[in-house]
Design a protein around this motif. Structure first.
Motif, PDB file in Angstrom:
ATOM      1  N   VAL A 114     -77.360  56.968  20.637  1.00  0.00           N
ATOM      2  CA  VAL A 114     -77.915  55.910  20.075  1.00  0.00           C
ATOM      3  C   VAL A 114     -78.656  56.449  18.410  1.00  0.00           C
ATOM      4  N   ALA A 115     -79.463  57.179  18.793  1.00  0.00           N
ATOM      5  CA  ALA A 115     -80.240  57.957  17.899  1.00  0.00           C
ATOM      6  C   ALA A 115     -79.709  58.861  16.856  1.00  0.00           C
ATOM      7  N   LYS A 116     -78.717  59.644  17.082  1.00  0.00           N
ATOM      8  CA  LYS A 116     -78.070  60.936  16.385  1.00  0.00           C
ATOM      9  C   LYS A 116     -77.737  60.310  15.003  1.00  0.00           C
ATOM     10  N   GLY A 117     -78.504  60.981  14.067  1.00  0.00           N
ATOM     11  CA  GLY A 117     -78.146  60.719  12.592  1.00  0.00           C
ATOM     12  C   GLY A 117     -78.839  59.653  11.912  1.00  0.00           C
ATOM     13  N   GLN A 118     -79.438  58.911  12.821  1.00  0.00           N
ATOM     14  CA  GLN A 118     -80.318  57.768  12.263  1.00  0.00           C
ATOM     15  C   GLN A 118     -81.634  58.243  11.789  1.00  0.00           C
ATOM     16  N   LYS A 119     -82.310  57.359  10.645  1.00  0.00           N
ATOM     17  CA  LYS A 119     -83.299  57.454  10.299  1.00  0.00           C
ATOM     18  C   LYS A 119     -84.545  57.041  11.102  1.00  0.00           C
ATOM     19  N   VAL A 120     -85.613  57.971  11.017  1.00  0.00           N
ATOM     20  CA  VAL A 120     -86.661  58.111  11.910  1.00  0.00           C
ATOM     21  C   VAL A 120     -88.075  58.062  11.282  1.00  0.00           C
ATOM     22  N   THR A 121     -89.061  57.665  11.824  1.00  0.00           N
ATOM     23  CA  THR A 121     -90.633  57.738  11.067  1.00  0.00           C
ATOM     24  C   THR A 121     -91.403  58.302  12.392  1.00  0.00           C
ATOM     25  N   LEU A 122     -91.994  59.139  11.827  1.00  0.00           N
ATOM     26  CA  LEU A 122     -92.999  59.906  12.916  1.00  0.00           C
ATOM     27  C   LEU A 122     -94.539  59.521  12.584  1.00  0.00           C
ATOM     28  N   LYS A 123     -95.161  59.411  13.526  1.00  0.00           N
ATOM     29  CA  LYS A 123     -96.486  58.847  13.449  1.00  0.00           C
ATOM     30  C   LYS A 123     -97.502  59.946  14.202  1.00  0.00           C
ATOM     31  N   LEU A 124     -97.836  60.935  13.367  1.00  0.00           N
ATOM     32  CA  LEU A 124     -98.523  62.034  14.024  1.00  0.00           C
ATOM     33  C   LEU A 124     -99.852  61.641  14.757  1.00  0.00           C
ATOM     34  N   ILE A 125     -99.989  62.207  16.090  1.00  0.00           N
ATOM     35  CA  ILE A 125    -101.011  61.783  16.873  1.00  0.00           C
ATOM     36  C   ILE A 125    -101.848  62.987  17.200  1.00  0.00           C
ATOM     37  N   ALA A 126    -101.491  64.121  17.937  1.00  0.00           N
ATOM     38  CA  ALA A 126    -102.502  65.014  18.063  1.00  0.00           C
ATOM     39  C   ALA A 126    -101.424  66.238  18.365  1.00  0.00           C
ATOM     40  N   ARG A 127    -102.016  67.449  18.633  1.00  0.00           N
ATOM     41  CA  ARG A 127    -101.317  68.813  19.260  1.00  0.00           C
ATOM     42  C   ARG A 127    -101.779  68.792  20.657  1.00  0.00           C
ATOM     43  N   ASP A 128    -100.729  69.479  21.090  1.00  0.00           N
ATOM     44  CA  ASP A 128    -100.796  69.783  22.564  1.00  0.00           C
ATOM     45  C   ASP A 128    -100.334  71.411  22.737  1.00  0.00           C
ATOM     46  N   ASN A 129    -101.296  72.399  22.570  1.00  0.00           N
ATOM     47  CA  ASN A 129    -100.971  73.785  22.652  1.00  0.00           C
ATOM     48  C   ASN A 129     -99.818  73.958  21.313  1.00  0.00           C
ATOM     49  N   ASP A 130     -98.607  74.173  21.569  1.00  0.00           N
ATOM     50  CA  ASP A 130     -97.835  74.641  20.538  1.00  0.00           C
ATOM     51  C   ASP A 130     -96.824  73.145  19.993  1.00  0.00           C
ATOM     52  N   ASP A 131     -97.430  71.963  20.737  1.00  0.00           N
ATOM     53  CA  ASP A 131     -96.338  70.852  20.810  1.00  0.00           C
ATOM     54  C   ASP A 131     -97.238  70.050  19.765  1.00  0.00           C
ATOM     55  N   LEU A 132     -96.371  69.023  19.009  1.00  0.00           N
ATOM     56  CA  LEU A 132     -96.822  68.123  18.099  1.00  0.00           C
ATOM     57  C   LEU A 132     -96.665  67.100  18.611  1.00  0.00           C
ATOM     58  N   LEU A 133     -97.723  66.367  19.124  1.00  0.00           N
ATOM     59  CA  LEU A 133     -97.565  64.913  19.768  1.00  0.00           C
ATOM     60  C   LEU A 133     -97.307  63.838  18.626  1.00  0.00           C
ATOM     61  N   SER A 134     -96.506  62.915  18.998  1.00  0.00           N
ATOM     62  CA  SER A 134     -96.047  61.939  17.665  1.00  0.00           C
ATOM     63  C   SER A 134     -95.432  60.831  18.538  1.00  0.00           C
ATOM     64  N   SER A 135     -95.504  59.507  17.750  1.00  0.00           N
ATOM     65  CA  SER A 135     -94.805  58.202  18.199  1.00  0.00           C
ATOM     66  C   SER A 135     -93.616  58.355  17.196  1.00  0.00           C
ATOM     67  N   VAL A 136     -92.421  57.910  17.813  1.00  0.00           N
ATOM     68  CA  VAL A 136     -91.309  58.061  16.896  1.00  0.00           C
ATOM     69  C   VAL A 136     -90.488  56.919  16.938  1.00  0.00           C
ATOM     70  N   SER A 137     -90.572  56.203  15.797  1.00  0.00           N
ATOM     71  CA  SER A 137     -89.871  54.838  15.486  1.00  0.00           C
ATOM     72  C   SER A 137     -88.186  55.231  14.947  1.00  0.00           C
ATOM     73  N   LEU A 138     -87.409  54.441  15.545  1.00  0.00           N
ATOM     74  CA  LEU A 138     -85.841  54.748  15.168  1.00  0.00           C
ATOM     75  C   LEU A 138     -85.538  53.565  14.455  1.00  0.00           C
ATOM     76  N   HIS A 139     -84.891  53.684  13.458  1.00  0.00           N
ATOM     77  CA  HIS A 139     -84.429  52.579  12.433  1.00  0.00           C
ATOM     78  C   HIS A 139     -82.797  52.479  12.622  1.00  0.00           C
ATOM     79  N   LEU A 140     -82.454  51.480  13.268  1.00  0.00           N
ATOM     80  CA  LEU A 140     -80.967  50.951  13.382  1.00  0.00           C
ATOM     81  C   LEU A 140     -80.399  50.108  12.577  1.00  0.00           C
ATOM     82  N   PRO A 141     -79.663  50.635  11.524  1.00  0.00           N
ATOM     83  CA  PRO A 141     -78.886  49.448  10.668  1.00  0.00           C
ATOM     84  C   PRO A 141     -78.254  48.346  11.539  1.00  0.00           C
ATOM     85  N   GLN A 142     -78.175  47.103  11.406  1.00  0.00           N
ATOM     86  CA  GLN A 142     -77.492  46.001  11.535  1.00  0.00           C
ATOM     87  C   GLN A 142     -76.656  45.718  10.722  1.00  0.00           C
TER      88      GLN A 142
END
Length: 249
Positions: free
Chosen positions: A99-127
């Motif tokens: 579903v998501a391959k090649g689609q536009k996304v928006t990241l909302k940065l939330i926090a760090r967890d050691n070496d990880d970047l925690l985020s919410s990711v919104s996927l934008h699917l063209p209709q």
């Protein structure tokens, strides 16, 4: 100093600054994202390019506001950990790749967890049929499908970005359990037959009502076109005065 040297000196100067440097920086590691960007929960734009396995991370090709082809093209995508969930099925990977391959996304940065970047990711699917774009939260959708489970920290502080995201994830998990989606089809007892029957009946009723409403709207549209056409023809018809009556004496 040559023009080329001046150009690269200006780029170097920008990279040493917090916000201006970010304008030409393409992030490929969590450590390259400025701390103040994470604290302020900044938004980043990019495209979904794949999934990193073990552990699962979403790979995003973050596009800097000022794109420099020679500077950015060789950099790898940014791995992002979805906040508030734990992936419970490999179907999550299949769904993301499909579903998501090649689609536009928006990241909302939330926090760090050691070496990880925690985020919410919104996927934008063209209709394409409706010429619109559907935006959905990837973590929420994976939980709703039963491909992931909600893993929300307890005692979240009020009025934080985490406290705003948590209810949606918990509600998505409740729906997944209710319909026995994904992993819940095995981890919970089957639904009673009357519940399945009632839901199917409700869906059929909804479909009939929706179809009837669409047919009614279609009939009204045709009728309105007919009335408009008739009025238009009447308006365009040439005016003819009534014949004069001859008076007799």
């Amino acid at each position: 100093m040559s023009d080329n040297e001046g150009f690269f000196n200006n780029i170097t100067h920008l990279l040493k600054q917090d916000y201006r440097g970010v304008n030409v920086s393409k992030f490929s590691k969590a450590s390259t994202v400025p701390d103040h960007f994470v604290r302020k929960h900044e938004t980043l734009q990019g495209s979904f390019v794949g999934v990193q396995h073990s552990p699962l991370r979403v790979l995003v090709d973050h596009r800097a506001p000022i794109y420099l082809p020679l500077w950015h093209s060789a950099k790898p995508p940014l791995p992002v950990k979805l906040w508030g969930i734990e992936v419970a099925s490999m179907n999550a990977v299949n769904w993301l790749e499909c579903v998501a391959k090649g689609q536009k996304v928006t990241l909302k940065l939330i926090a760090r967890d050691n070496d990880d970047l925690l985020s919410s990711v919104s996927l934008h699917l063209p209709q394409h049929r409706k010429k619109t774009t559907e935006t959905l939260d990837i973590a929420e959708r994976l939980v709703e499908l039963g491909f992931a489970t909600a893993s929300v920290p307890k005692n979240l502080k009020k009025n934080t970005i985490e406290s705003k995201l948590a209810p949606a994830l918990l509600s998505a998990e409740a729906r997944a359990k209710s319909f026995r989606n994904g992993v819940w089809s095995e981890n919970l007892p089957p639904l009673p037959a009357y519940v399945v029957f009632w839901r199917k009946g409700s869906q059929v009723t909804t479909d009939i009502v929706t179809l009837s409403a669409k047919k009614l709207a279609h009939v009204l549209l045709i009728a309105s076109k007919g009335i408009f056409s008739g009025v238009k023809k009447l308006a365009l018809r040439p005016f003819r005065s009534p014949p004069k009556q001859v008076q007799t004496t």
